[in-house]
Enzyme design. Structure first.
Site, mmCIF file in Angstrom:
data_model
loop_
_atom_site.group_PDB
_atom_site.id
_atom_site.type_symbol
_atom_site.label_atom_id
_atom_site.label_comp_id
_atom_site.label_asym_id
_atom_site.label_seq_id
_atom_site.Cartn_x
_atom_site.Cartn_y
_atom_site.Cartn_z
ATOM 1 C CG ASP A 51 -2.472 0.127 -11.842
ATOM 2 O OD1 ASP A 51 -3.090 0.379 -12.891
ATOM 3 O OD2 ASP A 51 -1.228 0.118 -11.760
ATOM 4 C CE1 TYR A 109 0.629 6.921 -8.213
ATOM 5 C CE2 TYR A 109 2.208 7.956 -9.705
ATOM 6 C CZ TYR A 109 0.991 7.336 -9.483
ATOM 7 O OH TYR A 109 0.130 7.130 -10.536
#
Length: 267
Positions: A51, A109
């Site tokens: 994103d 992540y």
């Protein structure tokens, strides 16, 4: 011929990976270069669609080409044309049946938080600042509660479009750093804003506003209104892409639960 490209990028100045009608994206940068080289549009297919503002230490995409160019030359040509905030780390040939999205069996992540008496302007866009005192041990206990296979409906954006919100987390931990902490999470896949919602919740635990034993009930309730906060994108990094079951097995053992993306909707 199918080409696999490994890249890294700093996400500050991008609206995300996926191409938009307007604005700067990672996909746009590469497709512009490939169009110039091929004299026609070439679509790239990423392993993950990060994103706006999210960074990547490791990201992959593939594309098909009729050009007979050495892999080192592909790397050189793309890096020469790319802006400074993207870098091509490696290029290699893959089987025509390989697909970056569907052969991805896991991702890791890392979310970076720094603490102190005041913000550091030189960390702006790359780490998130929290000035309150946090209980890292309690946060780590809460993080461990997310390991396993769960329905993460209550921990993702309400804009998430996929039908199944069941994901498996193999790793979820708080790692203390010199100036704060990192949240490291590895899973079969992640829903829209899921990591940032998890981070915001864990920070609330660290402040004493939530408890580790709240997690099972929140997962069971599947209600995002009970977990309303979302951490900013600044500190979020896509750290690793697992393109084969063997990679996951090597890190998490032979009993690790593998999700094959051809049968699992994924973000």
């Amino acid at each position: 011929m199918r080409i696999l490209v490994e890249i890294a990028y700093q996400g500050n100045q991008f609206l995300g990976f996926q191409i938009q009608q307007q604005g700067r994206t990672v996909q746009q940068q590469f497709e512009k270069i490939l169009k110039r080289m091929h004299k026609h549009h070439v679509r790239i297919h990423p392993s993950s669609r990060t994103d706006r503002g999210v960074h990547a230490y490791q990201q992959f995409f593939h594309f098909d080409t009729e050009l007979n160019i050495d892999n080192k030359q592909w790397q050189y040509a793309m890096n020469r044309a790319l802006p400074d905030d993207i870098y091509v780390k490696n290029v290699r040939n893959v089987d025509e049946y390989f697909h970056c999205r569907y052969d991805c069996v896991g991702k890791r992540y890392r979310y970076k938080v720094y603490q102190g008496n005041h913000r550091n302007p030189f960390k702006s866009g790359t780490e998130t600042f929290v000035n309150e005192t946090l209980d890292y041990d309690k946060m780590n206990k809460a993080a461990q509660e997310f390991i396993g296979t769960h329905d993460f409906t209550g921990f993702c954006s309400q804009k998430t479009e996929v039908e199944s919100k069941v994901r498996t987390l193999y790793q979820s931990e708080i790692v203390a750093t010199k100036e704060g902490f990192d949240y490291v999470v590895t899973g079969s896949g992640f829903l829209y804003n899921m990591v940032r919602v998890l981070v915001a919740f864990l920070i609330e635990v660290g402040k004493g506003k939530r408890e580790p034993n709240d997690v099972p009930k929140l997962l069971e309730d599947k209600n995002r209104n009970n977990v309303p906060l979302t951490a900013p994108p600044d500190g979020l990094y896509l750290e690793k892409i697992y393109l084969s079951p063997e990679e996951l097995i090597q890190e998490y053992g032979k009993d690790v639960k593998i999700h094959y993306k051809k049968s699992l909707e994924k973000h």
